[in-house]
Design a protein around this motif. Structure first.
Motif, PDB file in Angstrom:
ATOM      1  N   ASP A 189       1.037  -1.162  -0.131  1.00 35.61           N
ATOM      2  CA  ASP A 189      -0.035  -0.138  -0.150  1.00 35.61           C
ATOM      3  C   ASP A 189       0.936   1.112  -0.036  1.00 35.61           C
ATOM      4  N   LEU A 190       0.348   2.116  -0.746  1.00 35.20           N
ATOM      5  CA  LEU A 190       1.282   3.459  -0.900  1.00 35.20           C
ATOM      6  C   LEU A 190       0.628   4.640  -0.058  1.00 35.20           C
ATOM      7  N   ASP A 191       1.454   5.218   0.719  1.00 38.99           N
ATOM      8  CA  ASP A 191       0.970   6.421   1.640  1.00 38.99           C
ATOM      9  C   ASP A 191       0.911   7.613   0.639  1.00 38.99           C
ATOM     10  N   PHE A 192       1.783   7.864  -0.386  1.00 39.52           N
ATOM     11  CA  PHE A 192       1.675   9.156  -1.185  1.00 39.52           C
ATOM     12  C   PHE A 192       2.145   8.873  -2.719  1.00 39.52           C
ATOM     13  N   VAL A 193       1.618   9.375  -3.685  1.00 40.87           N
ATOM     14  CA  VAL A 193       1.910   9.322  -4.959  1.00 40.87           C
ATOM     15  C   VAL A 193       2.068  10.662  -5.791  1.00 40.87           C
ATOM     16  N   SER A 215      -6.646  12.515  -1.516  1.00 36.14           N
ATOM     17  CA  SER A 215      -5.588  13.347  -0.614  1.00 36.14           C
ATOM     18  C   SER A 215      -4.059  13.016  -0.363  1.00 36.14           C
ATOM     19  N   ARG A 216      -3.897  11.519  -1.257  1.00 30.48           N
ATOM     20  CA  ARG A 216      -2.514  10.958  -1.142  1.00 30.48           C
ATOM     21  C   ARG A 216      -2.145  11.290  -2.560  1.00 30.48           C
ATOM     22  N   ILE A 217      -2.392  12.431  -3.333  1.00 34.26           N
ATOM     23  CA  ILE A 217      -1.828  12.287  -4.574  1.00 34.26           C
ATOM     24  C   ILE A 217      -1.284  13.842  -4.850  1.00 34.26           C
ATOM     25  N   ALA A 218      -0.086  14.085  -5.678  1.00 36.57           N
ATOM     26  CA  ALA A 218       0.233  15.623  -6.075  1.00 36.57           C
ATOM     27  C   ALA A 218       0.583  15.428  -7.292  1.00 36.57           C
ATOM     28  N   MET A 219       0.324  16.309  -8.153  1.00 37.26           N
ATOM     29  CA  MET A 219       0.994  16.755  -9.205  1.00 37.26           C
ATOM     30  C   MET A 219       1.825  17.859  -9.451  1.00 37.26           C
ATOM     31  N   VAL A 220       3.117  18.118  -9.630  1.00 35.74           N
ATOM     32  CA  VAL A 220       3.741  19.359  -9.527  1.00 35.74           C
ATOM     33  C   VAL A 220       4.250  19.585 -10.929  1.00 35.74           C
ATOM     34  N   ILE A 221       4.133  20.963 -11.229  1.00 30.78           N
ATOM     35  CA  ILE A 221       4.603  21.439 -12.576  1.00 30.78           C
ATOM     36  C   ILE A 221       6.021  22.324 -12.174  1.00 30.78           C
ATOM     37  N   ASP A 222       7.038  21.547 -12.581  1.00 32.99           N
ATOM     38  CA  ASP A 222       8.060  22.093 -11.832  1.00 32.99           C
ATOM     39  C   ASP A 222       9.293  22.238 -13.041  1.00 32.99           C
ATOM     40  N   VAL A 277      10.232  22.677  -6.647  1.00 34.75           N
ATOM     41  CA  VAL A 277      10.338  21.218  -7.128  1.00 34.75           C
ATOM     42  C   VAL A 277       9.859  20.269  -6.158  1.00 34.75           C
ATOM     43  N   CYS A 278       9.215  19.440  -6.860  1.00 33.39           N
ATOM     44  CA  CYS A 278       8.392  18.313  -6.254  1.00 33.39           C
ATOM     45  C   CYS A 278       9.173  17.589  -4.952  1.00 33.39           C
ATOM     46  N   HIS A 279      10.400  17.467  -5.167  1.00 32.57           N
ATOM     47  CA  HIS A 279      11.151  16.738  -4.076  1.00 32.57           C
ATOM     48  C   HIS A 279      11.358  17.727  -2.802  1.00 32.57           C
ATOM     49  N   GLN A 280      11.229  19.056  -3.127  1.00 33.27           N
ATOM     50  CA  GLN A 280      11.163  19.814  -1.908  1.00 33.27           C
ATOM     51  C   GLN A 280       9.777  20.015  -1.309  1.00 33.27           C
ATOM     52  N   LEU A 281       8.891  20.128  -2.274  1.00 30.92           N
ATOM     53  CA  LEU A 281       7.377  20.236  -1.771  1.00 30.92           C
ATOM     54  C   LEU A 281       6.712  19.049  -0.921  1.00 30.92           C
ATOM     55  N   LEU A 282       7.130  17.744  -1.302  1.00 30.54           N
ATOM     56  CA  LEU A 282       6.679  16.583  -0.643  1.00 30.54           C
ATOM     57  C   LEU A 282       6.718  16.605   0.762  1.00 30.54           C
ATOM     58  N   PRO A 283       7.996  16.819   1.191  1.00 28.82           N
ATOM     59  CA  PRO A 283       8.419  16.780   2.595  1.00 28.82           C
ATOM     60  C   PRO A 283       7.854  18.349   3.280  1.00 28.82           C
ATOM     61  N   GLU A 284       8.142  19.235   2.665  1.00 20.63           N
ATOM     62  CA  GLU A 284       7.916  20.734   3.253  1.00 20.63           C
ATOM     63  C   GLU A 284       6.581  20.827   3.152  1.00 20.63           C
TER      64      GLU A 284
END
Ligand code: SF4
Lengths: 418, 166
Positions: free
Chosen positions: A27-31, A57-64, A99-106
């Motif tokens: 099971d995935l917590d976030f995608v 609520s567990r999915i994001a798309m990032v335009i970066d 950037v996606c990888h900054q946003l997911l934790p931040e």
């Protein structure tokens, strides 16, 4: 038998007692998807005849990656993402958010103990906060969007034990470049890297992200660290989600263990055209440079900008150089403005671009010319990476890039450190 | 499933930027168009040299770098029959299985540029017809064979509505 962090997270999430080389559906917590990969994923989602995502609520798309859009075709991809996000009710981060990888934790989407996939190879970044996170392609992303699950081969673990204290002017970027140079670009293929030891404990959480970010550059699936008090404090400042941190057991089994003493490490530079082509800085000092880049998901965080600004403050970059600054997120950008870092950069002669990937992947914002040398804080220096196969990319820490653009040649940042 | 064609040879660590440059991948979702630029930074004439069913043959760590699925899709659309290498990078490997591009792991030192090759995927053998030798290939794990035999992950999901490895 004891388990590694990777084995524990994949066991929890699959409900199976899993060890290295087992195949599990978990099971995935976030995608997450970004603008280079989401278009194909949306197409695959439709081809799978799916109607709804498993949990908005567990999915994001990032335009970066290519933001703001430089081309009509890209604009169409961006629109497709915005439409899909609106229709499905998922998170959408638009141009300038970061950037996606900054946003997911931040933004607090990922916390220790999670299992996360992103359709971007540097998704391994969140391993620094004890998240099993790994990059996948668009069709895997689509499978994740539809089902909230994915199959994984449980990786073996390559443990790096990093003893001693990093000298002044030497940063986590230098350390990870050194490790990649040592084990090579496929030294940890299919494996989980696990970074431990005093040198890792001493790093700030921001500096740790840099090391996990580059795990993929040695072929690893994820770059894991345990969650110590620093991690917990950092995560709680960014997220309200429940934390389920895991540690490796004493008797866990490792495929490889390597120990290093970092106390006499020099700044490191990766030379064209591979990330594992690494030298101590003293061997490349004096190489002429035309362009510098400080930013990307590797080194565009506040701490990185502070380090670079401390070297550039009150000075001007070399007259034959350009310097591009790409803060990794809107929040980082705002804080850098408040602290006067942005003024320092602009006064020094830098061009500050939209938070996001900037010129990292060659879509816009600073494509070098033929025969030019670039020094960058990014994670890749492949031929053509910044949009021109006839340019040469060197990788170093923010301090090394700042010191180099002042002189117009690769320079040792330790000259600027008391 | 038998595959036959000529070998186009490359070295170690062929990354996804070489397979399809970031310059192109953002421009379009038209894979036929992307296919024209396959391997362009390593060999500008590559696309025009390839005949249907030919093979890309490489050394270690083929497909390292980014997660772009445009890489296997561009290879498929350039009419390459399979990629043959000593080893593959992980994400690329998954992407190939998911999109239906066969991968063959074997000792590629015994293959020279231009050699005529034939691959028997089920039988687990590669025949180098030019050199008249047989090269054993590493078999695929069952989960991957299942996805490949369903025609890729999209078809697998269409068939079962989710993962099904029973
Ligand atoms: S900053 Fe560079 S490496 Fe990071 S996600 Fe963007 S393009 Fe990829």
């Amino acid at each position: 038998m004891g388990k590694t962090i990777a084995e524990k997270i994949l066991s929890h999430k699959s409900g199976q007692d899993a060890y290295a080389n087992d195949i599990v559906v978990a099971d995935l917590d976030f995608v997450m998807g970004q603008d280079g990969t989401s278009g194909l994923a949306i197409r695959a989602f439709e081809d799978m005849q799916a109607k709804k995502v498993f949990d908005p609520s567990r999915i994001a798309m990032v335009i970066d990656h290519s933001a703001p859009s430089p081309l009509q075709g890209v604009s169409a991809l961006h629109k497709q993402m915005r439409d899909f996000a609106a229709q499905q009710g998922i998170y959408l981060y638009d141009i300038g958010d970061g950037v996606c990888h900054q946003l997911l934790p931040e933004q607090g989407h990922v916390v220790p103990g999670d299992l996360v996939i992103g359709a971007d190879s540097h998704t391994c970044t969140y391993g620094a906060i004890n998240v099993f996170s790994t990059g996948v392609g668009s069709t895997d992303l689509a499978a994740g969007l539809v089902s909230g699950k994915l199959w994984f081969k449980v990786p073996e673990t390559f443990k790096f034990v990093l003893n001693g204290k990093l000298p002044a002017g030497v940063y986590s970027k230098d350390l990870i470049l050194y490790l990649i140079g040592d084990v090579s670009a496929d030294g940890a293929t299919y494996m989980a890297a696990e970074y431990t030891g005093e040198a890792v404990d001493d790093l700030s959480v921001e500096a740790r992200f840099t090391m996990s970010n580059m795990a993929i550059e040695m072929g690893a699936k994820v770059g894991l660290m345990r969650a110590d008090q620093k991690t917990i404090d950092w995560v709680q400042a960014h997220s309200k989600r429940v934390i389920q941190a895991v540690e490796s057991d004493e008797d866990a089994r490792y495929a490889r263990i390597k120990e290093y003493d970092v106390s006499s490490l020099e700044p490191q530079v990766a030379k064209p055209h591979t990330v594992d082509n690494v030298s101590p800085i003293t061997e490349v000092v004096g190489t002429p440079i035309q362009q510098g880049l400080i930013g990307t998901c590797t080194n565009g965080r506040l701490e990185d900008l502070r380090i670079a600004a401390s070297i550039l403050k009150g000075k001007k970059i070399h007259k034959d150089n350009r310097l591009i600054i790409a803060p990794s997120s809107r929040q980082v950008f705002i804080q850098a403005i408040r602290e006067g870092l942005i003024e320092t950069f602009v006064q020094a002669g830098a061009a500050v671009v939209t938070p996001g990937c900037g010129p990292c992947v060659g879509t816009h914002n600073g494509v070098p010319s033929d025969g030019e040398n670039v020094i960058s804080t990014a994670n890749r220096n492949f031929k053509g990476r910044m949009g021109n196969p006839n340019a040469f990319i060197y990788l170093g820490s923010p301090a090394t890039v700042a010191a180099s653009v002042l002189k117009g040649e690769i320079s040792d940042p330790r000259e600027h450190i008391e | 499933m038998d595959l036959q064609g000529r070998a186009h040879k490359f070295g170690d660590d062929v990354n996804t930027d070489y397979i399809i440059s970031g310059r192109y991948k953002f421009k379009t979702l038209d894979m036929k168009e992307l296919a024209r630029h396959v391997m362009e930074d390593l060999d500008p004439d590559f696309y025009s040299k390839v005949n249907k069913g030919d093979f890309i043959v490489a050394g270690r760590n083929f497909g390292c770098g980014s997660s772009r699925e445009q890489a296997p899709l561009a290879i498929i659309n350039a009419d390459i029959g399979a990629v043959i290498a000593k080893s593959f990078a992980r994400i690329f490997y998954r992407n190939c299985i998911n999109t239906g591009l066969p991968l063959i792991e074997c000792d590629t030192d015994q293959i020279d540029p231009g050699d005529e090759l034939k691959v028997d995927l089920e039988g687990g053998v590669l025949y180098n017809l030019s050199k008249e030798i047989e090269i054993p290939i590493t078999p695929l794990p069952p989960v991957m064979l299942k996805i490949l035999s369903d025609g890729g992950l999209v078809e697998h999901f269409k068939k079962y509505g989710g993962f099904n490895f029973e």
